[in-house]
Design a protein around this motif. Structure first.
Motif, PDB file in Angstrom:
ATOM      1  N   HIS A  13       0.875  -1.170   0.000  1.00 43.57           N
ATOM      2  CA  HIS A  13       0.000   0.000   0.000  1.00 43.57           C
ATOM      3  C   HIS A  13       0.911   1.218   0.000  1.00 43.57           C
ATOM      4  CE1 HIS A  13      -3.457  -2.450   1.073  1.00 43.57           C
ATOM      5  NE2 HIS A  13      -2.826  -2.915   2.121  1.00 43.57           N
ATOM      6  N   GLN A  14       0.885   1.986  -1.037  1.00 43.75           N
ATOM      7  CA  GLN A  14       1.704   3.206  -1.142  1.00 43.75           C
ATOM      8  C   GLN A  14       3.142   2.974  -0.672  1.00 43.75           C
ATOM      9  OE1 GLN A  14      -0.966   5.196   1.352  1.00 43.75           O
ATOM     10  NE2 GLN A  14      -2.533   5.169  -0.236  1.00 43.75           N
ATOM     11  N   ALA A  18       2.629  -4.670   2.842  1.00 46.04           N
ATOM     12  CA  ALA A  18       1.751  -5.210   3.892  1.00 46.04           C
ATOM     13  C   ALA A  18       1.761  -6.731   3.889  1.00 46.04           C
ATOM     14  CB  ALA A  18       0.327  -4.707   3.683  1.00 46.04           C
ATOM     15  N   GLY A  39      -2.736  -5.075  11.908  1.00 41.77           N
ATOM     16  CA  GLY A  39      -1.768  -4.625  10.904  1.00 41.77           C
ATOM     17  C   GLY A  39      -0.901  -5.740  10.336  1.00 41.77           C
ATOM     18  N   LYS A  42      -3.883  -9.333   7.330  1.00 46.48           N
ATOM     19  CA  LYS A  42      -5.012 -10.250   7.106  1.00 46.48           C
ATOM     20  C   LYS A  42      -6.041  -9.651   6.144  1.00 46.48           C
ATOM     21  CE  LYS A  42      -5.991 -10.171  11.517  1.00 46.48           C
ATOM     22  NZ  LYS A  42      -4.979  -9.211  11.994  1.00 46.48           N
ATOM     23  N   GLU A 155     -13.289 -10.953  10.953  1.00 46.78           N
ATOM     24  CA  GLU A 155     -13.719 -10.709  12.338  1.00 46.78           C
ATOM     25  C   GLU A 155     -15.245 -10.759  12.472  1.00 46.78           C
ATOM     26  OE1 GLU A 155     -11.706  -7.491  14.274  1.00 46.78           O
ATOM     27  OE2 GLU A 155      -9.923  -7.771  13.054  1.00 46.78           O
ATOM     28  N   HIS A 187      -9.646 -12.109  16.204  1.00 44.64           N
ATOM     29  CA  HIS A 187      -8.673 -11.897  17.288  1.00 44.64           C
ATOM     30  C   HIS A 187      -9.023 -12.771  18.482  1.00 44.64           C
ATOM     31  CE1 HIS A 187      -6.406  -8.798  15.324  1.00 44.64           C
ATOM     32  NE2 HIS A 187      -7.522  -8.191  14.989  1.00 44.64           N
TER      33      HIS A 187
HETATM   34  N1  ATP Z   1      -5.183   1.459   1.949  1.00 47.26           N
HETATM   35  C1  ATP Z   1      -4.067   1.439   2.685  1.00 47.26           C
HETATM   36  N2  ATP Z   1      -3.138   2.401   2.536  1.00 47.26           N
HETATM   37  C2  ATP Z   1      -1.998   2.394   3.240  1.00 47.26           C
HETATM   38  N3  ATP Z   1      -1.667   1.434   4.136  1.00 47.26           N
HETATM   39  C3  ATP Z   1      -2.551   0.456   4.337  1.00 47.26           C
HETATM   40  C4  ATP Z   1      -3.799   0.397   3.623  1.00 47.26           C
HETATM   41  N4  ATP Z   1      -4.472  -0.706   4.025  1.00 47.26           N
HETATM   42  C5  ATP Z   1      -3.678  -1.298   4.955  1.00 47.26           C
HETATM   43  N5  ATP Z   1      -2.537  -0.617   5.134  1.00 47.26           N
HETATM   44  C6  ATP Z   1      -1.433  -1.002   6.035  1.00 47.26           C
HETATM   45  O1  ATP Z   1      -1.050  -2.326   5.730  1.00 47.26           O
HETATM   46  C7  ATP Z   1      -0.800  -3.072   6.928  1.00 47.26           C
HETATM   47  C8  ATP Z   1      -1.661  -4.311   6.960  1.00 47.26           C
HETATM   48  O2  ATP Z   1      -3.018  -3.931   7.157  1.00 47.26           O
HETATM   49  P1  ATP Z   1      -4.214  -4.972   7.215  1.00 47.26           P
HETATM   50  O3  ATP Z   1      -5.485  -4.174   7.315  1.00 47.26           O
HETATM   51  O4  ATP Z   1      -4.091  -5.937   6.108  1.00 47.26           O
HETATM   52  O5  ATP Z   1      -3.924  -5.705   8.596  1.00 47.26           O
HETATM   53  P2  ATP Z   1      -4.846  -6.669   9.458  1.00 47.26           P
HETATM   54  O6  ATP Z   1      -4.009  -7.836   9.794  1.00 47.26           O
HETATM   55  O7  ATP Z   1      -6.126  -6.920   8.769  1.00 47.26           O
HETATM   56  O8  ATP Z   1      -5.095  -5.806  10.770  1.00 47.26           O
HETATM   57  P3  ATP Z   1      -6.371  -5.728  11.796  1.00 47.26           P
HETATM   58  O9  ATP Z   1      -6.267  -6.898  12.696  1.00 47.26           O
HETATM   59  O10 ATP Z   1      -6.109  -4.444  12.513  1.00 47.26           O
HETATM   60  O11 ATP Z   1      -7.606  -5.706  10.960  1.00 47.26           O
HETATM   61  C9  ATP Z   1      -1.030  -2.109   8.076  1.00 47.26           C
HETATM   62  O12 ATP Z   1       0.219  -1.608   8.494  1.00 47.26           O
HETATM   63  C10 ATP Z   1      -1.892  -1.014   7.480  1.00 47.26           C
HETATM   64  O13 ATP Z   1      -1.625   0.225   8.110  1.00 47.26           O
END
Ligand code: ATP
Length: 292
Positions: A13-14, A18, A39, A42, A155, A187
């Motif tokens: 992402h940018q 991830a 983060g 997932k 979730e 979680h």
């Molecule tokens: N659209 C986006 N732009 C920038 N960064 C992003 C974007 N979506 C996710 N991220 C970053 O990518 C990483 C993974 O995010 P993701 O949402 O996949 O995690 P997750 O395991 O689902 O977390 P959670 O348990 O909090 O839902 C994080 O550091 C998040 O900040």
């Protein structure tokens, strides 16, 4: 048949990576838990699998198709429950389901979907008046509308009370029994341990532990804990322990046998092992050891 095949998946992402080259497979009809701290990557993984985002690297097959280029075909056969549902607050529960039914090929009858999600009694309630857990149930009802072959549940039980959570588990298990593949994030590790037959733990975009749930946990050592009796030097015990405060903790492949050994030793000295706790490894143990 394999419902989901992920090989070397990468997604940024940018400029922020991830998901860093993960691989896993989910056979048809399996409940698979994708776990990890906030983060960990997932949701990003689910978004790629559901065709919302294109992978930057690696290959992804969902029901034998590429979820990005064959999006329409994959969507028709999948149901998805994301973390943030975009409902219209002024519609009732029934109106919301009816609206979604209009966009779904061969949808379930509205009342069947509401019944499955445990919302039959809230048919005429406006969405804005639903509790957080009830909104999750509405989300589940919508995900189930198209009788999907594959369900992504991000979730799903957050905010649900214990009864609603138990009912949702039953619905998920029944669907899997009928052949629906379910990829779940949560979680609640106890939820994952009870529901899923396989899992992967993600940490900072990488898989740090994965495999069959029962086998993975059985291969890990269990734990016997008790209050160390007064004036006992831990070195005198028949098994090695670590002492945390007043509690002695013994790690053992067979915790029942270790507990017996310790109890026999204590009985021979007229000692009590107060607060004795014997348990096999839990997913929480594995998670805490694996995810940094
Ligand atoms: N659209 C986006 N732009 C920038 N960064 C992003 C974007 N979506 C996710 N991220 C970053 O990518 C990483 C993974 O995010 P993701 O949402 O996949 O995690 P997750 O395991 O689902 O977390 P959670 O348990 O909090 O839902 C994080 O550091 C998040 O900040």
């Amino acid at each position: 048949m394999t419902a989901i095949e992920v090989t070397g998946l990468r997604k940024s992402h940018q400029g922020f990576e991830a998901v860093k080259g993960i691989s896993f497979e989910v056979p048809q009809g399996q409940i698979f838990a994708l776990l990890g701290r906030n983060g960990a990557g997932k949701t990003t993984t689910i978004e790629v699998l559901a065709g919302f985002q294109r992978a930057d690297g690696g290959t992804v097959r969902v029901l034998g198709l590429d979820p990005y280029t064959d999006r329409a075909a994959v969507r028709q056969r999948t149901g998805i429950m994301l973390q943030e549902a975009g409902f219209f607050p002024d519609l009732t529960v029934a109106q919301t389901v009816d609206t979604w039914r209009d966009f779904t090929a061969a949808p379930r009858p509205r009342d069947e979907a509401l019944e499955l999600a445990g919302l039959a009694g809230r048919r005429d309630t406006k969405v804005r008046q639903l509790s957080g857990g009830e909104k999750r149930r509405l989300d589940l009802a919508l995900a189930l509308l198209g009788r999907p072959d594959l369900l992504f549940l991000d979730e799903p039980t957050t905010g649900m009370d214990p009864e609603a959570r138990g009912n949702t588990w039953t619905v998920i298990r029944d669907l899997a029994r009928q052949g629906t593949t379910i990829l779940l994030t949560t979680h609640y590790l106890e939820e994952a341990q009870r529901l899923a037959s396989a899992m992967a733990i993600l940490d900072a975009g990488e898989i740090v532990a994965a495999g069959d749930m029962a086998e993975t946990l059985a291969a890990r050592s269990g734990r016997v804990a008790f209050r160390l009796p007064a004036n006992v030097d831990p070195a005198e015990l028949p098994l090695p322990v670590t002492v945390e405060g007043q509690t002695a903790v013994c790690r053992a492949d067979d915790p029942d046998l270790a507990a017996q050994t310790l109890l026999t030793w204590a009985a021979g000295r007229g000692l009590r092992l107060a607060g004795l706790e014997v348990r096999t490894a839990t997913l929480e143990d594995l998670f805490l050891e694996s995810a940094r």
